[in-house]
Write a protein that holds these residues in place. Structure first.
Motif, PDB file in Angstrom:
ATOM      1  N   TYR A 138       2.234   8.775  -0.566  1.00  0.00           N
ATOM      2  CA  TYR A 138       2.458   9.767  -1.613  1.00  0.00           C
ATOM      3  C   TYR A 138       2.509  11.197  -1.073  1.00  0.00           C
ATOM      4  O   TYR A 138       3.255  12.032  -1.580  1.00  0.00           O
ATOM      5  CB  TYR A 138       1.392   9.638  -2.705  1.00  0.00           C
ATOM      6  CG  TYR A 138       1.701   8.542  -3.710  1.00  0.00           C
ATOM      7  CD1 TYR A 138       2.741   7.631  -3.497  1.00  0.00           C
ATOM      8  CD2 TYR A 138       0.951   8.402  -4.871  1.00  0.00           C
ATOM      9  CE1 TYR A 138       3.025   6.634  -4.407  1.00  0.00           C
ATOM     10  CE2 TYR A 138       1.234   7.404  -5.806  1.00  0.00           C
ATOM     11  CZ  TYR A 138       2.268   6.523  -5.565  1.00  0.00           C
ATOM     12  OH  TYR A 138       2.556   5.536  -6.479  1.00  0.00           O
TER      13      TYR A 138
ATOM     14  N   TYR B 148       6.452   6.325  -7.068  1.00  0.00           N
ATOM     15  CA  TYR B 148       5.705   7.588  -7.001  1.00  0.00           C
ATOM     16  C   TYR B 148       6.160   8.538  -8.115  1.00  0.00           C
ATOM     17  O   TYR B 148       5.322   9.144  -8.810  1.00  0.00           O
ATOM     18  CB  TYR B 148       5.916   8.228  -5.632  1.00  0.00           C
ATOM     19  CG  TYR B 148       5.636   9.706  -5.591  1.00  0.00           C
ATOM     20  CD1 TYR B 148       4.341  10.204  -5.523  1.00  0.00           C
ATOM     21  CD2 TYR B 148       6.702  10.618  -5.613  1.00  0.00           C
ATOM     22  CE1 TYR B 148       4.095  11.569  -5.486  1.00  0.00           C
ATOM     23  CE2 TYR B 148       6.465  11.983  -5.581  1.00  0.00           C
ATOM     24  CZ  TYR B 148       5.172  12.451  -5.515  1.00  0.00           C
ATOM     25  OH  TYR B 148       4.936  13.803  -5.493  1.00  0.00           O
TER      26      TYR B 148
ATOM     27  N   ALA C  52       9.568   2.622  -3.211  1.00  0.00           N
ATOM     28  CA  ALA C  52       8.228   3.226  -3.244  1.00  0.00           C
ATOM     29  C   ALA C  52       8.304   4.652  -3.791  1.00  0.00           C
ATOM     30  O   ALA C  52       7.412   5.093  -4.525  1.00  0.00           O
ATOM     31  CB  ALA C  52       7.622   3.223  -1.842  1.00  0.00           C
TER      32      ALA C  52
ATOM     33  N   GLN D  11       0.833  -1.214   0.000  1.00  0.00           N
ATOM     34  CA  GLN D  11       0.000   0.000   0.000  1.00  0.00           C
ATOM     35  C   GLN D  11       0.868   1.264   0.000  1.00  0.00           C
ATOM     36  O   GLN D  11       0.620   2.221   0.742  1.00  0.00           O
ATOM     37  CB  GLN D  11      -0.964   0.031   1.197  1.00  0.00           C
ATOM     38  CG  GLN D  11      -2.023  -1.051   1.224  1.00  0.00           C
ATOM     39  CD  GLN D  11      -1.511  -2.348   1.841  1.00  0.00           C
ATOM     40  OE1 GLN D  11      -1.505  -3.397   1.217  1.00  0.00           O
ATOM     41  NE2 GLN D  11      -1.073  -2.257   3.083  1.00  0.00           N
ATOM     42  N   ASP D  12       1.899   1.259  -0.848  1.00  0.00           N
ATOM     43  CA  ASP D  12       2.836   2.383  -0.825  1.00  0.00           C
ATOM     44  C   ASP D  12       2.212   3.694  -1.306  1.00  0.00           C
ATOM     45  O   ASP D  12       2.768   4.773  -1.053  1.00  0.00           O
ATOM     46  CB  ASP D  12       4.092   2.069  -1.629  1.00  0.00           C
ATOM     47  CG  ASP D  12       3.808   1.775  -3.093  1.00  0.00           C
ATOM     48  OD1 ASP D  12       2.625   1.712  -3.479  1.00  0.00           O
ATOM     49  OD2 ASP D  12       4.781   1.596  -3.843  1.00  0.00           O
ATOM     50  N   THR D  13       1.068   3.636  -1.985  1.00  0.00           N
ATOM     51  CA  THR D  13       0.422   4.888  -2.397  1.00  0.00           C
ATOM     52  C   THR D  13      -0.020   5.716  -1.191  1.00  0.00           C
ATOM     53  O   THR D  13      -0.234   6.921  -1.314  1.00  0.00           O
ATOM     54  CB  THR D  13      -0.792   4.605  -3.301  1.00  0.00           C
ATOM     55  OG1 THR D  13      -1.716   3.757  -2.608  1.00  0.00           O
ATOM     56  CG2 THR D  13      -0.360   3.935  -4.601  1.00  0.00           C
TER      57      THR D  13
ATOM     58  N   ASN E 275       4.929   7.259 -11.518  1.00  0.00           N
ATOM     59  CA  ASN E 275       3.479   7.391 -11.688  1.00  0.00           C
ATOM     60  C   ASN E 275       3.033   8.837 -11.889  1.00  0.00           C
ATOM     61  O   ASN E 275       1.972   9.098 -12.462  1.00  0.00           O
ATOM     62  CB  ASN E 275       2.745   6.813 -10.463  1.00  0.00           C
ATOM     63  CG  ASN E 275       2.846   5.300 -10.409  1.00  0.00           C
ATOM     64  OD1 ASN E 275       3.096   4.639 -11.415  1.00  0.00           O
ATOM     65  ND2 ASN E 275       2.698   4.740  -9.209  1.00  0.00           N
ATOM     66  N   HIS E 276       3.858   9.767 -11.406  1.00  0.00           N
ATOM     67  CA  HIS E 276       3.513  11.188 -11.542  1.00  0.00           C
ATOM     68  C   HIS E 276       4.322  11.874 -12.637  1.00  0.00           C
ATOM     69  O   HIS E 276       4.284  13.105 -12.739  1.00  0.00           O
ATOM     70  CB  HIS E 276       3.701  11.902 -10.194  1.00  0.00           C
ATOM     71  CG  HIS E 276       2.683  11.534  -9.175  1.00  0.00           C
ATOM     72  ND1 HIS E 276       2.709  10.343  -8.495  1.00  0.00           N
ATOM     73  CD2 HIS E 276       1.580  12.203  -8.719  1.00  0.00           C
ATOM     74  CE1 HIS E 276       1.678  10.281  -7.649  1.00  0.00           C
ATOM     75  NE2 HIS E 276       0.985  11.395  -7.781  1.00  0.00           N
TER      76      HIS E 276
END
Length: 425
Positions: A50, A417, A413, A45-47, A420-421
Motif C-alpha cells: 500500500y 487498494y 492489487a 499479502q498485497d496490503t 479500500n481507500h
C-alpha cells in the motif's frame, strides 16, 4: 491527477484481469488472445504494497523508483521490460532506468539498448568467488587500464514508449577526482557517488540541452590505477515510473549476503519505493536445504530493511524449471552406426521446495508474494511455446508473458487498494 490520466487509469484497471497468451510484439503493439487462468493471478499479502501504491497515486508529479532484483531471468531483460513498460504506459514513463554495458562484459543483456567502447574491459560479478573489485549497485563492474576510456550509449524505443534521454547519471571510479568528463551536447556535473566505497567513487550527471537517443562520454583519467564503470541511470525528464532491473546470471540470495555492499549501494543509489526480488531458481539446483534458503531470504530482507525500514518488498517464486537427461543410443546409417541422444525433461522437485519456502516466509513476515510458480503450472499449455531449449529459462515470448502477468497482478492489487481507500479508479 488530471482527468485524462484518471480516465486512462480507470480503463486500464478495468482490463487488468486479461491474461495475454501467445503475445506477439508488432510495431510496439501487443497482439494476443485473452484467456482466464485456472489459478488466480493475485499477490498474496498485497496490503504490504500500500505504501508503494500511495506513491503511484502521485506519479503525475513525482518519479516513482522500482528495483527488480534477480538472476538470469532478469538479466535477459524481456521479463522486467514487459512489466516496466506496462506500468509506464499506465502511470507515466520517467525513462529507461538502470543500464549496464553487459555486452562489454561479455555476457547477455537487454536488447533495447547497447553500450560500445574503444577499449577492452575486464569484469567482476557478485557471483564470483574471487573478485578484484567490489561489483557496486549493478552487482557487476567493468574495469580497464585505459587512461582515457570512452563509452557510447545507444537506446531504442520499446513497446512504443519514448526512448529520449535528457539526463544520465554515470557511476564510476577513476582512481582520482582530478580528471575530467566530456560529453558532447551535455552539461556535466561531477559529484561523489552516493554509495560506500573508495573516496574516488564518482557520479557524472549529464544534462542534455535537447533530448537524445544516443550519447558519448569520455574520461580523462588522472588516477594511477584502473578505471571502473558501474552503470548508469537513464531518465527522460518526465515524471512517472523509473523501472530498474538488475539481474546476474547464476545469482542467489547467498551472493547478495556475501556481498552486502551491493544491496546497500542499490538502495542508496536507486532509492526504490518498491523492491521486487525474483531469485530462487539457482537455489533449486544448488542442493541447499530448506532451512538454509529461508535463512538467506531472511538475511536479505533484513539488510534491505536496515537501509530503508519501510520500503515495500515483493518476493516472486521461480518458474517450473526442469531437469534434463540425455540417453545415448546407436543407429545404423548406411554401413555405419552413429550415436544419437534422446533428451527428456522432468520437473525439478527442489523448485517446489524453494517455492514453498518463499511463500511461507512472506506469509510469516507479512511480505507481499507473487506465486508465479503456481500460475506457471496452471498455465502449462500457454507457456509450452515459451520455453528455451534448456527448460530452465523462457524465450522472449515466454518472458513477455511472465512480465505481463506480473503487471496484471500488481494492477489487481492496486485496484483493491483504491477500492479500500475510497479512491477514484
Amino acid at each position: 491527477m488530471n482527468s485524462a490520466r484518471r480516465n486512462s487509469r480507470k480503463k486500464s484497471v478495468s482490463f487488468a484481469f486479461t491474461v495475454f497468451i501467445g503475445a506477439v510484439i508488432t510495431g510496439g503493439t501487443v497482439l494476443a488472445q485473452s484467456v482466464k487462468p485456472a489459478v488466480p493471478n493475485t499477490i498474496q499479502q498485497d496490503t504490504a504494497l500500500y505504501r508503494f501504491f500511495e506513491a503511484l497515486q502521485q506519479a503525475d508529479s513525482n518519479v516513482v523508483s522500482i528495483l527488480h532484483l534477480g538472476d538470469s531471468h532478469i538479466q535477459a531483460g524481456s521479463y522486467p521490460v514487459a512489466t516496466g513498460a506496462a506500468l509506464q504506459k499506465e502511470f507515466g514513463n520517467a525513462g529507461r532506468g538502470w543500464t549496464f554495458p553487459y555486452n562489454l562484459a561479455g555476457t547477455n543483456g537487454p536488447d533495447d539498448y547497447r553500450w560500445n567502447s574503444t577499449v577492452r574491459w575486464q569484469t567482476d560479478k557478485v557471483i564470483d568467488r574471487y573478485k578484484e573489485y567490489a561489483p557496486g549497485p549493478g552487482a557487476i563492474v567493468i574495469t580497464t587500464g585505459s587512461k582515457s576510456p570512452a563509452l557510447y550509449f545507444n537506446g531504442r524505443s520499446v513497446n512504443g514508449l519514448d526512448d529520449a534521454v535528457s539526463r544520465a547519471q554515470l557511476f564510476y571510479d577513476a582512481g582520482s577526482t582530478e580528471g575530467s568528463v566530456l560529453a558532447p551536447g551535455a552539461a556535466v556535473t561531477i559529484t561523489p557517488a552516493p554509495f560506500v566505497g573508495t573516496p574516488t567513487l564518482s557520479k557524472a550527471t549529464l544534462e542534455f540541452r535537447s533530448a537524445v537517443q544516443s550519447f558519448q562520454t569520455r574520461w580523462d583519467n588522472k588516477g594511477t590505477g584502473p578505471f571502473l564503470f558501474y552503470g548508469a541511470i537513464i531518465q527522460n525528464g518526465s515524471n512517472g515510473v523509473l523501472y530498474h532491473a538488475i539481474g546476474i546470471n547464476g545469482a542467489m540470495f547467498q551472493h547478495y549476503m556475501d556481498n552486502p555492499l551491493t544491496l546497500t549501494a542499490q538502495m542508496q543509489v536507486l532509492q526504490p519505493q518498491l523492491v521486487i526480488i525474483s531469485l530462487g531458481t539457482n537455489e533449486a539446483y544448488s542442493g541447499l536445504s530448506a532451512t538454509a534458503i529461508t535463512a538467506q531470504i531472511d538475511s536479505t530482507v533484513h539488510l534491505l530493511r536496515q537501509q530503508q525500514p519501510d520500503v515495500p518488498i515483493l518476493l516472486t517464486t521461480p518458474p517450473e524449471c526442469m531437469r534434463t537427461t540425455r540417453k545415448a543410443f546407436r543407429k545404423k546409417v548406411g554401413q555405419k552406426y552413429r550415436t544419437y541422444y534422446r533428451v527428456s525433461h522432468y520437473p525439478n522437485p527442489a523448485i517446489g521446495m524453494v517455492t514453498q519456502q518463499i511463500v511461507q516466509y512472506c506469509r510469516d513476515n507479512g511480505l507481499a508474494c507473487w506465486n508465479f510458480n503456481a500460475l506457471n503450472k496452471a498455465m502449462k499449455s500457454s507457456f509450452a511455446a515459451g520455453w528455451a531449449p534448456d527448460h530452465i529459462h523462457f524465450n522472449a515470448r515466454g518472458y513477455q508473458l511472465q512480465g505481463r502477468l506480473l503487471y496484471e497482478a500488481l494492477q489487481q492489487a492496486y485496484k483493491a487498494y483504491l477500492e479500500n481507500h475510497g479512491k477514484d479508479i
